[in-house]
Design a protein around this motif. Structure first.
Motif, PDB file in Angstrom:
ATOM      1  N   UNK A 176       0.793  -1.233   0.000  1.00 17.98           N
ATOM      2  CA  UNK A 176       0.000   0.000   0.000  1.00 17.98           C
ATOM      3  C   UNK A 176       0.820   1.275   0.000  1.00 17.98           C
ATOM      4  N   UNK A 177       2.125   1.171   0.337  1.00 19.40           N
ATOM      5  CA  UNK A 177       2.895   2.426   0.393  1.00 19.40           C
ATOM      6  C   UNK A 177       3.164   3.003  -0.995  1.00 19.40           C
ATOM      7  N   UNK A 178       2.744   2.289  -2.045  1.00 16.96           N
ATOM      8  CA  UNK A 178       2.847   2.876  -3.383  1.00 16.96           C
ATOM      9  C   UNK A 178       1.628   3.731  -3.700  1.00 16.96           C
ATOM     10  N   UNK A 179       0.630   3.721  -2.800  1.00 14.53           N
ATOM     11  CA  UNK A 179      -0.634   4.390  -3.112  1.00 14.53           C
ATOM     12  C   UNK A 179      -1.120   5.234  -1.956  1.00 14.53           C
ATOM     13  N   UNK A 180      -0.176   5.867  -1.252  1.00 16.27           N
ATOM     14  CA  UNK A 180      -0.574   6.667  -0.091  1.00 16.27           C
ATOM     15  C   UNK A 180      -1.626   7.699  -0.461  1.00 16.27           C
ATOM     16  N   UNK A 181      -1.547   8.211  -1.704  1.00 17.50           N
ATOM     17  CA  UNK A 181      -2.466   9.288  -2.059  1.00 17.50           C
ATOM     18  C   UNK A 181      -3.822   8.777  -2.532  1.00 17.50           C
ATOM     19  N   UNK A 182      -3.978   7.461  -2.706  1.00 21.24           N
ATOM     20  CA  UNK A 182      -5.284   6.983  -3.181  1.00 21.24           C
ATOM     21  C   UNK A 182      -5.942   6.059  -2.166  1.00 21.24           C
ATOM     22  N   UNK A 183      -5.552   6.171  -0.891  1.00 18.93           N
ATOM     23  CA  UNK A 183      -6.174   5.321   0.135  1.00 18.93           C
ATOM     24  C   UNK A 183      -6.650   6.205   1.285  1.00 18.93           C
ATOM     25  N   UNK A 184      -7.392   5.580   2.199  1.00 16.25           N
ATOM     26  CA  UNK A 184      -7.829   6.333   3.373  1.00 16.25           C
ATOM     27  C   UNK A 184      -6.618   6.630   4.260  1.00 16.25           C
ATOM     28  N   UNK A 185      -6.769   7.630   5.137  1.00 17.35           N
ATOM     29  CA  UNK A 185      -5.656   7.993   6.021  1.00 17.35           C
ATOM     30  C   UNK A 185      -5.271   6.841   6.915  1.00 17.35           C
ATOM     31  N   UNK A 186      -6.278   6.106   7.398  1.00 15.77           N
ATOM     32  CA  UNK A 186      -5.980   4.991   8.301  1.00 15.77           C
ATOM     33  C   UNK A 186      -5.154   3.933   7.567  1.00 15.77           C
ATOM     34  N   UNK A 187      -5.615   3.556   6.371  1.00 15.51           N
ATOM     35  CA  UNK A 187      -4.894   2.543   5.609  1.00 15.51           C
ATOM     36  C   UNK A 187      -3.476   3.008   5.330  1.00 15.51           C
ATOM     37  N   UNK A 188      -3.336   4.281   4.968  1.00 11.62           N
ATOM     38  CA  UNK A 188      -2.003   4.806   4.695  1.00 11.62           C
ATOM     39  C   UNK A 188      -1.123   4.702   5.921  1.00 11.62           C
ATOM     40  N   UNK A 189      -1.658   5.061   7.073  1.00  9.06           N
ATOM     41  CA  UNK A 189      -0.859   5.029   8.297  1.00  9.06           C
ATOM     42  C   UNK A 189      -0.435   3.609   8.628  1.00  9.06           C
ATOM     43  N   UNK A 190      -1.354   2.651   8.430  1.00  8.18           N
ATOM     44  CA  UNK A 190      -1.014   1.250   8.709  1.00  8.18           C
ATOM     45  C   UNK A 190       0.094   0.778   7.767  1.00  8.18           C
ATOM     46  N   UNK A 191      -0.073   1.077   6.472  1.00  7.51           N
ATOM     47  CA  UNK A 191       0.944   0.647   5.520  1.00  7.51           C
ATOM     48  C   UNK A 191       2.276   1.330   5.789  1.00  7.51           C
ATOM     49  N   UNK A 192       2.209   2.586   6.222  1.00 10.03           N
ATOM     50  CA  UNK A 192       3.444   3.297   6.535  1.00 10.03           C
ATOM     51  C   UNK A 192       4.170   2.605   7.684  1.00 10.03           C
ATOM     52  N   UNK A 193       3.423   2.258   8.719  1.00  5.45           N
ATOM     53  CA  UNK A 193       4.043   1.594   9.874  1.00  5.45           C
ATOM     54  C   UNK A 193       4.627   0.247   9.461  1.00  5.45           C
ATOM     55  N   UNK A 194       3.872  -0.512   8.664  1.00  3.41           N
ATOM     56  CA  UNK A 194       4.357  -1.826   8.232  1.00  3.41           C
ATOM     57  C   UNK A 194       5.613  -1.693   7.374  1.00  3.41           C
ATOM     58  N   UNK A 195       5.639  -0.609   6.586  1.00  2.00           N
ATOM     59  CA  UNK A 195       6.777  -0.415   5.695  1.00  2.00           C
ATOM     60  C   UNK A 195       8.087  -0.322   6.470  1.00  2.00           C
ATOM     61  N   UNK A 196       8.010   0.329   7.638  1.00  2.00           N
ATOM     62  CA  UNK A 196       9.248   0.483   8.420  1.00  2.00           C
ATOM     63  C   UNK A 196       9.792  -0.856   8.898  1.00  2.00           C
TER      64      UNK A 196
END
Lengths: 223, 598
Positions: free
Chosen positions: B336-356
């Motif tokens: 999901x970190x390839x689509x931060x701008x096309x997802x909900x904020x919650x989903x983006x935050x989760x994917x961001x955390x997982x990415x680390x």
């Protein structure tokens, strides 16, 4: 990689020598099965994309999905399910018969499996695809059915045609494999000590069945 | 060739043709070509893959240089309607779109070729194919005919891509995002060809991965437990698992895309109720795990080459092995970190955390490599230089991934040259540097010929300098706001763009030197030793080049792959390479094969 020595009077399977980079025939059999299970995993994931699309659009457009489901005849789907289940039984029996050396029964079972595959395709095309397509129940932009109640009905047909046609393609591939196994069983390639390809073809056929077992209720039964 | 006479002697002795070098010619030119075209020998298939991949690398590289040339000058429309600074495009054009279209095709070509035809198969299909079976002591991969099939499938896929180029090319970007890929270009067949090319290449990738998983499970030599395998095998194993599990998803995605393109089924088309973002999810569910298919085998090469040329037991063997599996596992939950701008904020935050999470196993590898180097006796040669280049460049590439994984900074950096620079640092600075390290490390083993070490080192230094000039500038361009995929730019970016283009020319010079070094090695190189670097893994126990069946007898593994402090390398000759005195560390010297050869 079957290396066949030249001694006469024995069937191919009795003379079969495993490929030289394996230590034993058992190791070769295990390796082929492991490889094939991995391949089946890829098949599941391939259909996973279709199922995923189904669930997403079902969530987005439950009404269109309900309407689409009502437009399918569960009796035809059920008949095809029965056909495939019978073929699964005969396929499993043919593996058992080859393992036991009952070659005539094995060939009959393979033949019935093949017939069931053909019956499935016939029912699919003659009673489902052609009647539906001719009244305009088509995917996406090709959709031309005048009595649609929901705007997203074309999408339902897209998912229906993609899912069932890719599955039907798998049935056809499975039939080619079964025909090959039938021919080679007739020629004496397989027997109690060497039946890798029969087993592997069986695995493939069961997977094709299994995918239909999921497609059938999702498309025909759930409203 | 000395090996030749020896081999023909052996043939008489054993009554079979399997004891000569695998490169030995079986007859005239046609017979040789037929022999290679129908071979099921993993070594020949590996070599065929290597050359096919290097050819595609050349094509992709030409496209890259063309992109950089176009960016040397910004495109300007003057007051009188004339266009300046357009490198590709009609000379008397009054409309800049003609040139821009060419530019779009060039960067798509570069991306698609480099990703699908070069970096994904690069290490596993070439070096992995050649060395994985040897390193675990097997005669071949589990399914040799499938292996050959995968090469032909690769070639078929590449031919589809080349057809697409000849028909005029594709301007969708290598990701084939909808709606670009479903609506642009009324001329349908080009895009379909390119999409089918990627679809077909996927099969090649699956077949290779499946083959490697089974090979490692079933064909390890006696005495080689999972934790006695060289780390290269662990890395290839991890990436093979990803190949098997992720590639089918791109298969169905591209198939649906082709249906969408041909029949307009509407699954990705919002006008018919479909969802273009669904395509992005499907695509990245494959393509994010696949960036680890690209890098993991490269990391495996680094573990291998670094330990051998530092002559030291690798630090944290199990940590490195498990970090490969860890990366493979995490790779599936970060798309999901390839689509931060096309997802909900919650989903983006989760994917961001997982990415680390990815940073953890990657850093484990990095630190273990650096600790291995610490106080070791490092031989400076071309493979080692490339390892050091990898460590520098990959560290930069990895660390610049963090601001991209962080939502607040990514908001500013996404779709900018910062992203371009980041993935070139990890893909080229990572995978290609590792491929070059592996090619130099194993070249003497593969072809039985030594290469010119000094010239290769010079090539490496030039590539390293050129690489940094090309891509370091792009980090600054990105932070200053230069968006990716534009044929023109404002004047403020002019100098940095020119430096970047000059750097790409320097990279070209470096790779031309390598090309010359390798060709010279094949033509006039002296015969390579069996074990030029003092490695302990199984490929160094067999002749260079290997015999057709790899081993005269099935090897029995008695020591670990990196026991440099307790085992002397096979065919050890103190004159060939400096090995640290084993007794200096206080450990007894257990000779593996004590007699120096010749």
């Amino acid at each position: 990689m079957s290396t066949l020595s030249s001694s006469s009077g024995k069937s191919f399977w009795q003379r079969y020598v495993h490929a030289s980079h394996f230590r034993s025939a058992a190791e070769e059999f295990d390796a082929v099965k492991l490889g094939f299970w991995l391949f089946l995993t890829t098949e599941v994931l391939l259909f996973g994309g279709i199922f995923c699309a189904y669930f997403i659009f079902r969530t987005l457009y439950p009404d269109a999905w309900r309407e689409g489901s009502h437009l399918l005849d569960w009796r035809l789907g059920g008949l095809n399910t029965a056909v495939l289940l019978i073929s699964s039984y005969t396929m499993a029996m043919s593996i058992y018969c080859v393992q036991k050396g009952y070659f005539t029964r094995a060939k009959w079972n393979l033949f019935i499996t093949l017939l069931c595959g053909a019956a499935f395709i016939f029912i699919k095309i003659a009673y489902e695809y052609i009647p539906k397509w001719s009244v305009g129940k088509r995917p996406g932009a090709l959709f031309d059915y005048p009595f649609a109640e929901h705007a997203q009905l074309p999408l339902w047909w897209s998912v229906y045609y993609c899912g069932t046609s890719i599955h039907a393609a798998h049935v056809l591939i499975g039939m080619v494999l079964i025909a090959r196994v039938l021919y080679r069983t007739h020629k004496g390639y397989y027997g109690p000590t060497h039946y890798t390809m029969v087993e592997v073809t069986g695995l493939y056929w069961h997977l094709v069945d299994l995918i239909w077992i999921f497609l059938f209720p999702l498309l025909y039964l759930i409203h | 060739m000395a090996a030749h006479t020896h081999a023909s002697h052996a043939d008489h002795a054993h009554g079979g043709g399997h004891h000569g070098s695998y490169l030995e010619r079986k007859g005239g030119l046609l017979t040789t070509i037929w022999d290679w075209a129908t071979t099921v020998d993993h070594k020949k298939i590996g070599v065929m893959y290597l050359f096919a991949i290097l050819f595609m690398f050349f094509l992709g590289g030409v496209a890259a240089l063309a992109v950089r040339l176009e960016l040397f000058e910004p495109v300007r429309v003057l007051a009188d309607g004339k266009i300046t600074g357009q490198f590709f495009g009609p000379a008397d054009a009054t409309n800049i779109n003609a040139g821009n279209n060419i530019y779009n095709r060039l960067f798509t070509l570069h991306g698609a070729i480099m990703v699908f035809m070069v970096i994904v198969p690069s290490v596993p299909a070439s070096l992995g194919n050649f060395f994985l079976p040897i390193m675990i002591g097997a005669k071949d991969v589990a399914f040799p005919r499938l292996n050959l099939l995968s090469w032909y499938v690769y070639v078929l896929g590449s031919i589809f891509a080349v057809c697409s180029i000849i028909l005029g090319g594709v301007d969708t970007g290598w990701t084939f995002y909808t709606p670009y890929s479903t609506t642009t270009d009324a001329d349908h067949i080009k895009v379909v060809f390119m999409v089918l090319s990627a679809f077909i290449l996927g099969f090649s990738s699956i077949l290779t991965g499946l083959n490697f998983v089974v090979t490692i499970h079933k064909l390890r030599a006696p005495g080689m437990g999972w934790f006695d395998m060289p780390l290269f095998c662990w890395a290839v194993y991890s990436s093979a698992i990803i190949q098997v599990l992720a590639t089918p998803v791109i298969g169905i995605t591209l198939l649906l895309l082709a249906f969408e393109r041909i029949f307009r089924i509407g699954i990705f088309d919002p006008a018919l109720g479909g969802d273009p973002v669904l395509y992005q999810h499907f695509f990245w569910f494959y393509s994010h795990p696949v960036v680890y298919v690209m890098i993991l085998p490269g990391m495996g090469i680094i573990s291998e080459v670094l330990a051998v040329h530092a002559h030291k037991q690798i630090f944290g063997y199990r940590a490195i092995a498990f970090s490969s599996l860890g990366i493979a596992a995490v790779s599936f939950i970060v798309w999901g970190h390839h689509m931060f701008t096309s997802m909900s904020e919650l989903a983006s935050a989760v994917f961001s955390a997982l990415t680390f999470l990815v940073a953890i196993p990657t850093a484990v590898k990095m630190f273990n490599w650096i600790v291995t180097l610490y106080k070791s006796s490092i031989s400076i040669n071309a493979p080692m230089l490339y390892v050091l280049a990898f460590l520098f460049l990959f560290a930069i590439g990895g660390l610049t991934g963090l601001p991209l994984g962080t939502l607040s900074t990514d908001l500013h950096l996404h779709d900018s040259y910062f992203v371009v620079a980041h993935f070139h640092y990890v893909m080229m600075g990572g995978t290609i540097m590792a491929l070059m390290a592996g090619m130099h490390h194993w070249w003497p083993k593969m072809f039985g010929k030594a290469y010119n070490e000094k010239a290769a080192m010079l090539g490496c230094v030039i590539v390293f300098i050129g690489f940094n000039i090309t891509f370091m500038t792009q980090f600054f361009l990105g932070t200053q706001g230069m968006p990716r995929r534009y044929a023109s730019y404002i004047d403020e970016f002019h100098t940095l763009h020119q430096w970047s283009t000059i750097g790409s020319g320097i990279i070209l010079i470096g790779f031309l030197i390598h090309l010359f070094v390798f060709l010279a090695s094949l033509a006039v190189g002296r015969k390579a030793e069996q074990n030029p670097w003092g490695g302990l893994t199984l490929e160094w126990t067999i002749p260079s080049p290997p015999i057709e069946h790899n081993f005269e007898h099935e090897p029995i593994v008695k020591h670990g792959p990196y026991d440099f402090d307790s085992v002397l390398p096979p065919t050890w000759d103190p004159a060939d390479y400096p090995v640290p005195n084993p007794s200096a560390g206080g450990r007894p010297a257990v000779a593996h094969s004590p007699e120096p050869k010749d």
